[in-house]
Scaffold this active site. Structure first.
Site, mmCIF file in Angstrom:
data_model
loop_
_atom_site.group_PDB
_atom_site.id
_atom_site.type_symbol
_atom_site.label_atom_id
_atom_site.label_comp_id
_atom_site.label_asym_id
_atom_site.label_seq_id
_atom_site.Cartn_x
_atom_site.Cartn_y
_atom_site.Cartn_z
ATOM 1 N N LEU B 58 44.414 -17.270 23.486
ATOM 2 C CA LEU B 58 45.278 -16.445 24.507
ATOM 3 C C LEU B 58 46.202 -15.594 23.547
ATOM 4 C CD1 LEU B 58 45.122 -19.488 25.939
ATOM 5 C CD2 LEU B 58 46.723 -18.140 27.597
ATOM 6 N N GLU B 60 46.566 -11.897 23.702
ATOM 7 C CA GLU B 60 46.338 -10.660 24.536
ATOM 8 C C GLU B 60 46.467 -9.134 23.522
ATOM 9 O OE1 GLU B 60 47.692 -13.182 25.861
ATOM 10 O OE2 GLU B 60 46.763 -13.484 27.783
ATOM 11 N N ALA B 84 46.108 -8.117 36.433
ATOM 12 C CA ALA B 84 47.002 -7.005 35.744
ATOM 13 C C ALA B 84 48.137 -7.496 34.931
ATOM 14 C CB ALA B 84 47.182 -5.856 36.862
ATOM 15 N N ASP B 85 48.702 -8.313 35.642
ATOM 16 C CA ASP B 85 49.849 -8.634 35.141
ATOM 17 C C ASP B 85 49.790 -9.130 33.543
ATOM 18 O OD1 ASP B 85 51.513 -9.739 37.884
ATOM 19 O OD2 ASP B 85 49.498 -9.801 37.784
ATOM 20 N N PHE B 86 48.639 -9.486 32.976
ATOM 21 C CA PHE B 86 48.539 -10.058 31.602
ATOM 22 C C PHE B 86 48.461 -8.618 30.830
ATOM 23 C CE2 PHE B 86 45.875 -13.871 33.495
ATOM 24 C CZ PHE B 86 47.019 -14.023 33.881
ATOM 25 N N HIS B 129 51.087 -12.809 39.135
ATOM 26 C CA HIS B 129 49.563 -12.718 39.470
ATOM 27 C C HIS B 129 49.211 -11.511 40.443
ATOM 28 C CE1 HIS B 129 49.440 -16.212 36.459
ATOM 29 N NE2 HIS B 129 48.304 -16.294 36.790
HETATM 30 C C1 LIG Z 1 49.477 -14.654 29.017
HETATM 31 C C2 LIG Z 1 48.527 -15.261 30.049
HETATM 32 N N1 LIG Z 1 47.044 -14.986 29.699
HETATM 33 C C3 LIG Z 1 46.317 -15.619 30.418
HETATM 34 C C4 LIG Z 1 46.682 -16.355 31.666
HETATM 35 C C5 LIG Z 1 45.569 -16.824 32.332
HETATM 36 N N2 LIG Z 1 45.634 -18.583 32.344
HETATM 37 C C6 LIG Z 1 46.232 -19.221 33.244
HETATM 38 S S1 LIG Z 1 46.209 -21.011 32.686
HETATM 39 C C7 LIG Z 1 45.391 -20.263 31.267
HETATM 40 C C8 LIG Z 1 45.287 -21.563 30.155
HETATM 41 C C9 LIG Z 1 46.414 -22.180 29.571
HETATM 42 O O1 LIG Z 1 46.129 -22.973 28.740
HETATM 43 P P1 LIG Z 1 47.285 -24.256 28.393
HETATM 44 O O2 LIG Z 1 48.616 -23.573 27.714
HETATM 45 O O3 LIG Z 1 46.322 -25.291 27.498
HETATM 46 O O4 LIG Z 1 47.566 -24.952 29.892
HETATM 47 P P2 LIG Z 1 46.918 -25.989 30.709
HETATM 48 O O5 LIG Z 1 46.238 -25.291 31.953
HETATM 49 O O6 LIG Z 1 45.682 -26.786 29.800
HETATM 50 O O7 LIG Z 1 48.048 -26.850 31.135
HETATM 51 C C10 LIG Z 1 44.860 -19.011 31.406
HETATM 52 C C11 LIG Z 1 44.334 -18.405 30.056
HETATM 53 C C12 LIG Z 1 47.771 -16.554 31.910
HETATM 54 N N3 LIG Z 1 48.332 -17.074 33.017
HETATM 55 N N4 LIG Z 1 48.680 -15.810 31.156
#
Ligand SMILES: Cc1ncc(C[n+]2csc(CCOP(=O)(O)OP(=O)(O)O)c2C)c(N)n1
Ligand SMILES: [Mg+2]
Lengths: 317, 346
Positions: B58, B60, B84-86, B129
Site C-alpha cells: 500500500l 500509492e 478514485a479516492d485512492f 469510496h
Molecule cells: C489508501 C488506501 N489504499 C487502498 C485501499 C483499499 N484497501 C482497503 S483495505 C486494504 C487492506 C488493508 O490491510 P490492513 O491494513 O492489513 O487491514 P486489514 O484489512 O487486514 O484489517 C486495502 C488495500 C484503501 N482503503 N486505502
C-alpha cells in the site's frame, strides 16, 4: 467486577453482535460494506480495558470491535448499520465510518493509514492540554506499508507524544500476504530502532494483551516515549463481507482451524471456568448481552429513516 | 456483432495490448489476486507472468513515481486503482511530476503511462469510496482524462490511452461494468476528442459523462413517448474536450443540460457550460442547466444516497421545465438502483 469477566463481556458482546450481523445481513437491509472483526476481539478488548472512558481511540473501516469495546453502545451501532434516524450519525457513516466522541471513539477511516497522523495530532493536543488522556490508534499490517505510517512514527518519537500505536497484524492486506509487500522480515524489530516502547504478542489471550498494554502505558508514563504494540491475529472471514473465503486459494483453511482452536472468546470463557467461575453466572451474563443485542437490532429495524434534508446538515460551508 | 460486457472489453484491451507491446506492464493493489479488479485483469498474470502483472504494497504515491520513472525509460506502465479516492494519495506525483515531466524536460522525456481508476457507488460506499474526481485532474495541464461509457468505448479508448505518448487517466464507473454492448474482437482505437452522439434529437441537448449517459438515455426513452426528442452527446474524453459537436447540437436545439457524474461546483459541467455559452449565446432559448451530485460528502444510508445522486427523474424534470411541459406521469417506470442495474446495450 473482576477483570477476567469484564474482558470476557467485551469480547462476547463483539462476537455476538457480529454473529447477529451474519444472520441479518442477507436480508439486505444493512446497506453498508461489512469488514468483520471476527478473530481480533482480544486485541481490541484488551487494549480498551487498559484505557479509561476519556481516553481516545481512532480506528479503521474494520472497527466493529473497537466501537463496541470503547462505547458498549450496541443500540447506536445497529441503528447506524441500518442507516436510521436514531443513530448518532443518521446513516452518514455506516460500518466503515463510525464515531462516538463522547465515549472517546474519535472516528474510523476507510482510507488505509489515514487516521494515524490524526491520532498523533489529537495526542499532541492532549499533551499540550495536560489532561493525561491517552490516544490509541489501531491499524492493520497493510497500513504499515504506507509512508504516512513511518512519518507518523518518526514524528511521535521525535516530539515524545503520548500515543499508543496498535498494529493488528493478520498477515494480509485484502488478499496480499505480508511476504509480498515487505522488503524486510520483522516489523517490530524495525520499529524498535525508533525511540519508543515496543511490545508484542500473539493475540488470543485477552488477559495477556491487557497486561502488555498496561505495561506499555506504564513505560510511556515513565519515559515519555510512544508505545508500539504489535499483535498477530487471524481474520476469520473474507476481507469484506460475512462469508468465509478459504476456497479462494490465497490462504489455507488449516491455518484458520489452528487459530480457531485458540479462539479468543472461547479461550477466555474456559479460563474463567478453570479459575472457578460458576458457569451459570457466565450464562446469565451472556443471556443479558444476547437480549441487549436482540433488542438493539429490533429497535434499529423498526426505527424510521431521517428526513432527506439530513443530507445537507453538517457540511462545512 | 459480438456482445460483451464493459468489464470484458477492458480485459480484452489489456490482453491484446500486452500481447502487442512487451514494454507494457500492469500493476496496482490486488491486480493479480483472485478478484482481478472486478474481473478486468483476469488472465493477465497467467499469460504475461509476475514481471508484467504485479501486486504492490500500500504505497500509492511511491508507485506513481515508480510508473513515471519506468515510463521515461521506455516502458508503458498501466497502474490501476479500485477507487478514485485512492488517487488522492498519488496527487503529488500526478500533479507535480507526471503531468509536467515532458514540459520540464522540454520534450526530451515523455511519460506514456496509463492510470485506470474505478469510481465506486452504492451499497453504502460512503464518502471515502465514491468520489469521481476526474475534473480535478482535467484542471492540470499535462494530464489526459478519459471517461468510457459503452463497452465499445471502454476497449477503444483504453487502447488509445495505452498507445498515447503522454499520461492518461481512464475513469471507469463501477456500475457500467455489468452492461453489454457490441465490441469488435480485433484491436481498434478511438481518437481522443471525439464525442459520441448516443442519440440524435431536435428539442434539447444533453451533454452527459460516464454513468449519467445511462440516466440520460432512460430519461430520453420516457420523454420520447410524449414526442420529445432528446439529443445526447457523450464527450468521452474531457481532457482533451472537443466542444464543437456539442456547440452544433445546442445551436440546433436551443436548450442544453450538462449531466455530470460528479459534483456540479467547479467541475466539468462548469467548464462545459462556459464553453457552450461562449459559442451559443444568441441561440439559447433557456440558460444551460447543470445536474450533478448534491454538494455534500456522500452518505451511506440508502435514502440519503438516493438524495445525493441525480438520476433520470431529475433529468426529466429539468427538461420539462425548459420545454414548459407538464410533469410526466412516471408511474410504472423502472429506474436504476444498485439492485436494478443497467445491463443491456444502449
Ligand atoms: C489508501 C488506501 N489504499 C487502498 C485501499 C483499499 N484497501 C482497503 S483495505 C486494504 C487492506 C488493508 O490491510 P490492513 O491494513 O492489513 O487491514 P486489514 O484489512 O487486514 O484489517 C486495502 C488495500 C484503501 N482503503 N486505502
Ligand atoms: Mg491486515
Amino acid at each position: 467486577m473482576c477483570l477476567g469477566i469484564e474482558l470476557y463481556k467485551k469480547m462476547y458482546l463483539i462476537r455476538k453482535t457480529e454473529e447477529t450481523i451474519i444472520k441479518y445481513y442477507p436480508e439486505d437491509e444493512m446497506k453498508t460494506p461489512m469488514h468483520m472483526s471476527m478473530g481480533e476481539e482480544a486485541i481490541v478488548a484488551g487494549v480498551c480495558q487498559s484505557l479509561s472512558h476519556d481516553d481516545q481511540v481512532f480506528g479503521t473501516y474494520r472497527s466493529h470491535a473497537l466501537f463496541l469495546a470503547k462505547t458498549g453502545d450496541v443500540c447506536d451501532f445497529f441503528a447506524e448499520m441500518y442507516g436510521k434516524d436514531t443513530a448518532r450519525l443518521k446513516g452518514k457513516g455506516g460500518s466503515m465510518h463510525m464515531c462516538a466522541p463522547m465515549s472517546g471513539f474519535m472516528g474510523s477511516s476507510a482510507i488505509v493509514a489515514s487516521s494515524i497522523p490524526v491520532a498523533l495530532g489529537a495526542a499532541y493536543a492532549n499533551k499540550r492540554a495536560g489532561n493525561n488522556k491517552i490516544v490509541a490508534t489501531f491499524f492493520g499490517d497493510g497500513a504499515t506499508d504506507e509512508g504516512v505510517f513511518w512519518e507518523s512514527m518518526n514524528i511521535a518519537c521525535l516530539m515524545k507524544i503520548p500515543i499508543i500505536f496498535i498494529c493488528e497484524d493478520n498477515e494480509f492486506a485484502v488478499h496480499t500476504p505480508g511476504t509480498e509487500r515487505r522488503g524486510y522480515s520483522s516489523l517490530p524489530d524495525i520499529i524498535a530502532k525508533f525511540n519508543c516502547n515496543v511490545l508484542k504478542g500473539v493475540a488470543t489471550d485477552v488477559e495477556e494483551i491487557y497486561q502488555t498494554t498496561m505495561e506499555g502505558i506504564n513505560l510511556m508514563r515513565k519515559n515519555q516515549m510512544p508505545v508500539f504494540l504489535h499483535f498477530k491475529y487471524y481474520r476469520y472471514l473474507e476481507h469484506v463481507g460475512i462469508f468465509e473465503d478459504f476456497d479462494a486459494g490465497y490462504r489455507e483453511k488449516e491455518e484458520f482451524l489452528k487459530w480457531q482452536s485458540i479462539d479468543p472468546v472461547s479461550r477466555q470463557r474456559s479460563n474463567l471456568l478453570s479459575n472457578g467461575y460458576d458457569e451459570k453466572e457466565i450464562e446469565n451474563l451472556e443471556n443479558e448481552i444476547d437480549l441487549m443485542i436482540k433488542t438493539s437490532i429490533m429497535k434499529a429495524k423498526l426505527s424510521p429513516f431521517c428526513d432527506a434534508e439530513e443530507l445537507f446538515r453538517e457540511v462545512c460551508r | 456483432m459480438r456482445q460483451i460486457t464493459y468489464c470484458d472489453a477492458i480485459n480484452e484491451a489489456m490482453l491484446q495490448e500486452m500481447e502487442r507491446d512487451p514494454q507494457i506492464f500492469v500493476y496496482g493493489l490486488g491486480v493479480p489476486d483472485h478478484k482481478r479488479i472486478f474481473g478486468s485483469t483476469k488472465g493477465l498474470v497467467e499469460i504475461f507472468g509476475k514481471d508484467r502483472c504485479f501486486d504492490m504494497p500500500l504505497s500509492e504515491d511511491a508507485m506513481s513515481g515508480f510508473g513515471l520513472g519506468a515510463a521515461i525509460n521506455g516502458m508503458k506502465p498501466v497502474y490501476i486503482h479500485i477507487r478514485a479516492d485512492f488517487l488522492l494519495l498519488c496527487m503529488n506525483q500526478l500533479a507535480n511530476m507526471i503531468s509536467s515531466y515532458r514540459y520540464s524536460s522540454n520534450g526530451m522525456l515523455k511519460a506514456p503511462m496509463v492510470i485506470r481508476v474505478i469510481m465506486g457507488r452504492g451499497w453504502g460506499q460512503g464518502h471515502q469510496h465514491s468520489k469521481s474526481l476526474y475534473s480535478m485532474f482535467s484542471h492540470i495541464p499535462g494530464l489526459k482524462v478519459v471517461l468510457p461509457t459503452t463497452p465499445y468505448d471502454a476497449k477503444g479508448l483504453l487502447i488509445s490511452a495505452i498507445r498515447d505518448e503522454d499520461p492518461v487517466l481512464v475513469f471507469e464507473h463501477r456500475w457500467l461494468y455489468w452492461q453489454t454492448g457490441e465490441v469488435p474482437e480485433k484491436s481498434y482505437t478511438i481518437p481522443f476528442g471525439q464525442p459520441n452522439v448516443l442519440r440524435t434529437g431536435k428539442d434539447i441537448t444533453i451533454v452527459a459523462t460516464s454513468w449519467m449517459n445511462v440516466e440520460s438515455v432512460k430519461a430520453a426513452d420516457i420523454l420520447e413517448k410524449r414526442g420529445i426528442s432528446v439529443e445526447i452527446i457523450d464527450p468521452r474524453t474531457i481532457a482533451p474536450f472537443n466542444v464543437e459537436p456539442i456547440i452544433n447540437s445546442v445551436n440546433k436545439t436551443g436548450h442544453c443540460i450538462v449531466a455530470d457524474n460528479d459534483w456540479v461546483e467547479y467541475g466539468f459541467s462548469a467548464e462545459a457550460a462556459a464553453l457552450i455559452y461562449s459559442k451559443c449565446m444568441g441561440n439559447l432559448k433557456s440558460p444551460i442547466a447543470r445536474i450533478g451530485f448534491a454538494f455534500t460528502p456522500c452518505p451511506t444510508a440508502r435514502h440519503l444516497e438516493n438524495a445525493f445522486y441525480p438520476n433520470a427523474i431529475n433529468i426529466i424534470r429539468c427538461i420539462e421545465e425548459k420545454l414548459d411541459l407538464s410533469p410526466t406521469d412516471l408511474t410504472g417506470e423502472d429506474f436504476y438502483s444498485h439492485e436494478n442495474r443497467f445491463k443491456g446495450p444502449f
